[in-house]
Design an enzyme around this catalytic site. Sequence first.
Site, PDB file in Angstrom:
ATOM      1  N   ARG A 100      -3.821   4.262   0.295  1.00 32.18           N
ATOM      2  CA  ARG A 100      -4.579   3.564  -0.739  1.00 32.18           C
ATOM      3  C   ARG A 100      -6.023   3.389  -0.337  1.00 32.18           C
ATOM      4  NH1 ARG A 100       0.168  -0.777  -0.986  1.00 32.18           N
ATOM      5  NH2 ARG A 100       0.295   0.091   1.102  1.00 32.18           N
ATOM      6  N   HIS A 129       3.483   3.433  -6.528  1.00 27.06           N
ATOM      7  CA  HIS A 129       4.588   4.261  -6.011  1.00 27.06           C
ATOM      8  C   HIS A 129       4.928   5.356  -7.020  1.00 27.06           C
ATOM      9  CE1 HIS A 129       5.973   0.425  -3.762  1.00 27.06           C
ATOM     10  NE2 HIS A 129       5.537   1.249  -2.837  1.00 27.06           N
ATOM     11  N   SER A 161       3.354  -3.817  -3.278  1.00 26.07           N
ATOM     12  CA  SER A 161       4.529  -4.608  -3.656  1.00 26.07           C
ATOM     13  C   SER A 161       4.350  -6.061  -3.243  1.00 26.07           C
ATOM     14  CB  SER A 161       5.787  -4.048  -2.995  1.00 26.07           C
ATOM     15  OG  SER A 161       6.080  -2.778  -3.478  1.00 26.07           O
ATOM     16  N   LYS A 190      11.904  -7.049   7.088  1.00 25.57           N
ATOM     17  CA  LYS A 190      10.841  -7.379   6.132  1.00 25.57           C
ATOM     18  C   LYS A 190      11.289  -8.490   5.170  1.00 25.57           C
ATOM     19  CE  LYS A 190       7.333  -3.962   4.765  1.00 25.57           C
ATOM     20  NZ  LYS A 190       7.030  -2.927   3.752  1.00 25.57           N
TER      21      LYS A 190
HETATM   22  N1  ATP Z   1      -0.454   1.768  -4.849  1.00 26.92           N
HETATM   23  C1  ATP Z   1      -0.123   2.700  -3.989  1.00 26.92           C
HETATM   24  N2  ATP Z   1      -0.753   3.892  -3.988  1.00 26.92           N
HETATM   25  C2  ATP Z   1      -0.447   4.834  -3.073  1.00 26.92           C
HETATM   26  N3  ATP Z   1       0.461   4.703  -2.100  1.00 26.92           N
HETATM   27  C3  ATP Z   1       1.123   3.539  -2.060  1.00 26.92           C
HETATM   28  C4  ATP Z   1       0.878   2.484  -2.991  1.00 26.92           C
HETATM   29  N4  ATP Z   1       1.697   1.444  -2.678  1.00 26.92           N
HETATM   30  C5  ATP Z   1       2.396   1.843  -1.604  1.00 26.92           C
HETATM   31  N5  ATP Z   1       2.067   3.090  -1.227  1.00 26.92           N
HETATM   32  C6  ATP Z   1       2.592   3.852  -0.105  1.00 26.92           C
HETATM   33  O1  ATP Z   1       3.986   4.012  -0.284  1.00 26.92           O
HETATM   34  C7  ATP Z   1       4.659   4.019   0.982  1.00 26.92           C
HETATM   35  C8  ATP Z   1       5.745   2.975   0.970  1.00 26.92           C
HETATM   36  O2  ATP Z   1       5.142   1.732   0.813  1.00 26.92           O
HETATM   37  P1  ATP Z   1       5.870   0.331   0.786  1.00 26.92           P
HETATM   38  O3  ATP Z   1       7.253   0.454   0.292  1.00 26.92           O
HETATM   39  O4  ATP Z   1       5.592  -0.392   2.045  1.00 26.92           O
HETATM   40  O5  ATP Z   1       5.003  -0.337  -0.395  1.00 26.92           O
HETATM   41  P2  ATP Z   1       3.900  -1.425  -0.313  1.00 26.92           P
HETATM   42  O6  ATP Z   1       3.314  -1.538  -1.682  1.00 26.92           O
HETATM   43  O7  ATP Z   1       2.988  -1.147   0.831  1.00 26.92           O
HETATM   44  O8  ATP Z   1       4.808  -2.701  -0.037  1.00 26.92           O
HETATM   45  P3  ATP Z   1       4.500  -3.944   0.918  1.00 26.92           P
HETATM   46  O9  ATP Z   1       3.299  -4.591   0.363  1.00 26.92           O
HETATM   47  O10 ATP Z   1       5.763  -4.758   0.801  1.00 26.92           O
HETATM   48  O11 ATP Z   1       4.311  -3.361   2.297  1.00 26.92           O
HETATM   49  C9  ATP Z   1       3.556   3.783   2.023  1.00 26.92           C
HETATM   50  O12 ATP Z   1       3.144   5.033   2.537  1.00 26.92           O
HETATM   51  C10 ATP Z   1       2.427   3.149   1.220  1.00 26.92           C
HETATM   52  O13 ATP Z   1       1.171   3.424   1.803  1.00 26.92           O
HETATM   53 MG    MG Z   2       3.552  -1.428   2.858  1.00 26.29          MG
END
Ligand code: ATP
Ligand code: MG
Length: 160
Positions: free
Chosen positions: A91, A18, A129, A42
């Site tokens: 990703r 993030h 996450s 969630k």
């Molecule tokens: N490591 C990462 N690299 C690039 N984009 C990311 C990454 N982690 C999350 N995102 C993007 O950030 C945005 C918000 O994601 P979110 O808060 O759902 O995080 P997440 O890591 O996917 O969490 P969860 O696993 O709980 O769904 C989404 O567009 C997701 O694709």
């Molecule tokens: Mg997600």
Amino acid sequence: MKRHAMYPGTFDPITNGHQDLVRRAAGLFDRVIVAIASNPHKAPLFTLEQRVDLARRVLADLPNVEVMGYSGLTVEFARKHDLSVVVRGLRAVSDFEFEFQLANMSRHLAREIETVFLTPQEQFTFISSSLIREIAILGGETKEFVHPIVEAELKKLKRS
Ligand SMILES: Nc1ncnc2c1ncn2[C@@H]1O[C@H](COP(=O)(O)OP(=O)(O)OP(=O)(O)O)[C@@H](O)[C@H]1O
Ligand SMILES: [Mg+2]
């Protein structure tokens, strides 16, 4: 014309992936609002207040970035705060289908808002996450994947 963007998500908790995206967005747009959705369906591990507080502390060095919590529709939040761009992350191909659906729905709800996709540096492509939460709960090491401030909070979970 000044470009103001929002980066919405659950951020439960904020990861280095993030963070990589926020830093890229901060270089592209005049102002970036990291918008943390309450997302009760969630069943987040951290409360909205904790998620906002962690993100604020992790991103404190970025002068054009602000962290806010919200509930309700993302496009409504964007309209209310005059944000014309929604930033999302990709990703891997596995993210594409859901993100594509979301972007199209958002366009139907609010034509004036554009969704922009960014990709992280390769070393962050496997971080989510949900994986971080699982590792922390099972007592594993998370320091490679999150900011030290977040790592400290995750360590507390292990003990409780
Ligand atoms: N490591 C990462 N690299 C690039 N984009 C990311 C990454 N982690 C999350 N995102 C993007 O950030 C945005 C918000 O994601 P979110 O808060 O759902 O995080 P997440 O890591 O996917 O969490 P969860 O696993 O709980 O769904 C989404 O567009 C997701 O694709
Ligand atoms: Mg997600």
